[in-house]
Design a protein around this motif. Sequence first.
Motif, mmCIF file in Angstrom:
data_model
loop_
_atom_site.group_PDB
_atom_site.id
_atom_site.type_symbol
_atom_site.label_atom_id
_atom_site.label_comp_id
_atom_site.label_asym_id
_atom_site.label_seq_id
_atom_site.Cartn_x
_atom_site.Cartn_y
_atom_site.Cartn_z
ATOM 1 N N GLY A 1 4.959 20.407 -5.422
ATOM 2 C CA GLY A 1 6.102 20.637 -6.300
ATOM 3 C C GLY A 1 7.421 20.497 -5.565
ATOM 4 O O GLY A 1 8.375 19.901 -6.087
ATOM 5 N N THR A 2 7.496 21.023 -4.354
ATOM 6 C CA THR A 2 8.714 20.900 -3.547
ATOM 7 C C THR A 2 9.016 19.441 -3.244
ATOM 8 O O THR A 2 10.178 19.000 -3.277
ATOM 9 N N ARG A 3 7.977 18.669 -2.967
ATOM 10 C CA ARG A 3 8.159 17.243 -2.693
ATOM 11 C C ARG A 3 8.685 16.507 -3.927
ATOM 12 O O ARG A 3 9.589 15.669 -3.830
ATOM 13 N N GLU A 4 8.139 16.835 -5.089
ATOM 14 C CA GLU A 4 8.577 16.173 -6.323
ATOM 15 C C GLU A 4 10.023 16.526 -6.668
ATOM 16 O O GLU A 4 10.803 15.655 -7.058
ATOM 17 N N ILE A 5 10.377 17.783 -6.507
ATOM 18 C CA ILE A 5 11.761 18.185 -6.783
ATOM 19 C C ILE A 5 12.715 17.561 -5.768
ATOM 20 O O ILE A 5 13.845 17.184 -6.108
ATOM 21 N N GLY A 6 12.254 17.425 -4.536
ATOM 22 C CA GLY A 6 13.083 16.770 -3.525
ATOM 23 C C GLY A 6 13.416 15.336 -3.893
ATOM 24 O O GLY A 6 14.529 14.858 -3.656
ATOM 25 N N LEU A 7 12.447 14.634 -4.484
ATOM 26 C CA LEU A 7 12.689 13.264 -4.922
ATOM 27 C C LEU A 7 13.721 13.224 -6.051
ATOM 28 O O LEU A 7 14.568 12.325 -6.101
ATOM 29 N N LEU A 8 13.653 14.211 -6.955
ATOM 30 C CA LEU A 8 14.607 14.252 -8.062
ATOM 31 C C LEU A 8 16.004 14.637 -7.574
ATOM 32 O O LEU A 8 17.016 14.210 -8.149
ATOM 33 N N GLU A 9 16.071 15.448 -6.536
ATOM 34 C CA GLU A 9 17.372 15.902 -6.017
ATOM 35 C C GLU A 9 18.020 14.891 -5.086
ATOM 36 O O GLU A 9 19.216 15.024 -4.782
ATOM 37 N N ARG A 10 17.272 13.892 -4.671
ATOM 38 C CA ARG A 10 17.809 12.926 -3.713
ATOM 39 C C ARG A 10 19.053 12.243 -4.281
ATOM 40 O O ARG A 10 19.079 11.814 -5.431
ATOM 41 N N ASN A 11 20.091 12.156 -3.471
ATOM 42 C CA ASN A 11 21.373 11.500 -3.786
ATOM 43 C C ASN A 11 22.262 12.302 -4.729
ATOM 44 O O ASN A 11 23.392 11.868 -5.004
ATOM 45 N N LEU A 12 21.791 13.452 -5.222
ATOM 46 C CA LEU A 12 22.689 14.280 -6.028
ATOM 47 C C LEU A 12 23.858 14.793 -5.197
ATOM 48 O O LEU A 12 24.971 14.944 -5.704
ATOM 49 N N GLU A 13 23.599 15.046 -3.927
ATOM 50 C CA GLU A 13 24.670 15.506 -3.043
ATOM 51 C C GLU A 13 25.773 14.454 -2.930
ATOM 52 O O GLU A 13 26.958 14.785 -2.841
ATOM 53 N N PHE A 14 25.382 13.179 -2.955
ATOM 54 C CA PHE A 14 26.384 12.117 -2.889
ATOM 55 C C PHE A 14 27.297 12.174 -4.112
ATOM 56 O O PHE A 14 28.519 12.012 -4.002
ATOM 57 N N LEU A 15 26.720 12.409 -5.286
ATOM 58 C CA LEU A 15 27.538 12.517 -6.499
ATOM 59 C C LEU A 15 28.507 13.686 -6.389
ATOM 60 O O LEU A 15 29.676 13.575 -6.789
ATOM 61 N N ALA A 16 28.025 14.806 -5.859
ATOM 62 C CA ALA A 16 28.894 15.970 -5.700
ATOM 63 C C ALA A 16 30.041 15.660 -4.740
ATOM 64 O O ALA A 16 31.196 16.054 -4.981
ATOM 65 N N ASN A 17 29.736 14.968 -3.654
ATOM 66 C CA ASN A 17 30.773 14.622 -2.675
ATOM 67 C C ASN A 17 31.801 13.666 -3.260
ATOM 68 O O ASN A 17 33.008 13.816 -3.034
#
Length: 228
Positions: free
Chosen positions: A117-133
């Motif tokens: 589950g952590t791995r799957e959520i990590g894939l969904l969260e990938r690049n969200l930090e870039f949008l925030a930045n």
Amino acid sequence: MNGGLNIFTLIADSSLPVQLVLLVLLVFSFLSWVIIIRKYTQTKAALEDADAFEECFWSGGDLAQLFREVSNRGGSNGGIENIFESGFREFARQRQRKTSDTRSVIEGSERAMQVAGTREIGLLERNLEFLANVGSISPYVGLFGTVWGIMGAFQGLGEMKDVTIAVVAPHISEALIATAMGLFAAIPAQWAYNRYATKVERIASRYDVFQEEFSSVLQRQIQTDDVA
């Protein structure tokens, strides 16, 4: 039309530092939209796959048969299917060891599901930090270009004897376009970050609920097997 606002002319007439700022913001905007489209596809697929799998899971079929069907699909699995596959694989492995400790069997299966589950959520969260930045810093990058442009404009105007609004306006417009571009890059990125961060959080909660329910199902299956 004379006197109209021509953005391309303003960009072409702006100074090199302002043009570089505009280029950086354009790249930010392009990458943001690529991520936005990708996140839309990923989150939509994750929700649709979860709906389809949970409908099949709760239909009352044999879990071992469902596990074989999921495993046979190989690398095409994702999301909640991976969580189920990891949990049931660990459950089956522990049961093959003929251990009598029900708690250790369930805990092993839960750990496997948590990792998946952590791995799957990590894939969904990938690049969200870039949008925030991008949403956070783009207005400031644009403001930097505006300040630089205004400084250059006033420096050039200082050398003129007769300064009127007609002379000042084009130079100020050239500088302000950097601020406009900063907002153009920031607003969609910040909106998308808020939207998809919330979606990913909801998907993560759904995965957690499934893990708890699946653990209960496995525990009942152990009890049924022991009675049999």
